[in-house]
Design a protein around this motif. Structure first.
Motif, short mmCIF file in Angstrom:
data_model
loop_
_atom_site.label_atom_id
_atom_site.label_comp_id
_atom_site.label_asym_id
_atom_site.label_seq_id
_atom_site.Cartn_x
_atom_site.Cartn_y
_atom_site.Cartn_z
N ALA A 1 0.88 -1.14 -0.06
CA ALA A 1 -0.11 0.15 -0.23
C ALA A 1 0.83 1.35 -0.09
O ALA A 1 0.45 2.32 -0.56
CB ALA A 1 -0.76 -0.07 1.32
N THR A 2 2.10 1.31 0.48
CA THR A 2 2.96 2.47 0.65
C THR A 2 4.06 2.39 -0.50
O THR A 2 4.95 3.31 -0.36
CB THR A 2 3.44 2.66 1.94
N SER A 3 4.21 1.52 -1.29
CA SER A 3 5.25 1.37 -2.34
C SER A 3 4.96 1.78 -3.63
O SER A 3 5.64 1.78 -4.56
CB SER A 3 5.81 0.08 -2.23
N PHE A 4 3.87 2.45 -3.88
CA PHE A 4 3.38 2.81 -5.24
C PHE A 4 4.12 3.82 -5.87
O PHE A 4 4.32 4.90 -5.36
CB PHE A 4 1.88 3.01 -5.29
N SER A 5 4.79 3.56 -6.93
CA SER A 5 5.60 4.62 -7.65
C SER A 5 5.90 3.87 -8.99
O SER A 5 6.04 2.62 -9.05
CB SER A 5 6.87 4.99 -6.94
N GLU A 6 6.57 4.61 -10.02
CA GLU A 6 6.83 4.27 -11.26
C GLU A 6 7.75 3.04 -11.02
O GLU A 6 7.78 1.95 -11.83
CB GLU A 6 7.20 5.19 -12.02
N TRP A 7 8.71 3.22 -10.45
CA TRP A 7 9.92 2.39 -10.41
C TRP A 7 9.88 1.25 -9.30
O TRP A 7 10.65 0.46 -9.20
CB TRP A 7 11.31 2.89 -9.71
N ARG A 8 8.63 1.31 -8.58
CA ARG A 8 8.35 -0.11 -7.53
C ARG A 8 7.11 -0.70 -7.97
O ARG A 8 6.70 -1.42 -6.85
CB ARG A 8 8.42 0.64 -6.18
N VAL A 9 6.65 -0.64 -9.19
CA VAL A 9 5.54 -1.38 -9.47
C VAL A 9 6.12 -2.96 -9.18
O VAL A 9 5.02 -3.73 -8.74
CB VAL A 9 5.27 -1.28 -10.74
#
Length: 139
Positions: A103-111
């Motif tokens: 839930a807290t790791s959403f980013s372009e590089w962390r999909v």
């Protein structure tokens, strides 16, 4: 014409739990390895700008991630009652952690990291369900 049926043997619950923890452990390793490819990650580690920037934090992370690895052998070696409850407790704990990370790791590089966190939480939830439903022996 004869119909071929593939053999499907019953797998001991201890082996099931050990294999689930093995999969979880591999996913943790792959997630952390692939994270090294995220821009600035390696330079942050080299410069000391990371979450694990003190000996205490590094030890606590090591302690935390030793649990799934140890659960592989504990699932095979421990007596059923203790085995069941350790799988439930640690399964719930790691399911919660991985859902929080997802839930807290959403980013372009962390999909990829969110993907692994979801898989890991699904596997640890299956561990809890499997241990909770451990078949009881009638004497």
């Amino acid at each position: 014409m004869k119909k071929t049926i593939l053999e499907d043997i019953k797998i001991n619950i201890k082996v099931k739990l050990a294999s689930l923890w093995t999969s979880v452990t591999f996913l943790y390793i792959y997630g952390d390895y692939f994270e090294l490819y995220v821009p600035t990650k390696v330079s942050g580690i080299i410069n000391g700008n990371s979450m694990l920037d003190t000996p205490i934090k590094l030890f606590l992370a090591s302690l935390l991630l030793a649990i799934p690895s140890l659960m592989i052998c504990f699932s095979i070696l421990l007596k059923p009652q203790l085995n069941k409850w350790l799988n439930i407790v640690f399964g719930l704990f790691f399911t919660a952690i991985m859902l929080l990370i997802a839930a807290t790791s959403f980013s372009e590089w962390r999909v990829f990291y969110v993907f692994y966190a979801i898989l890991e939480s699904m596997l640890t939830a299956i561990i809890v369900w499997t241990a909770y439903n451990w078949t009881k022996q009638i004497n």
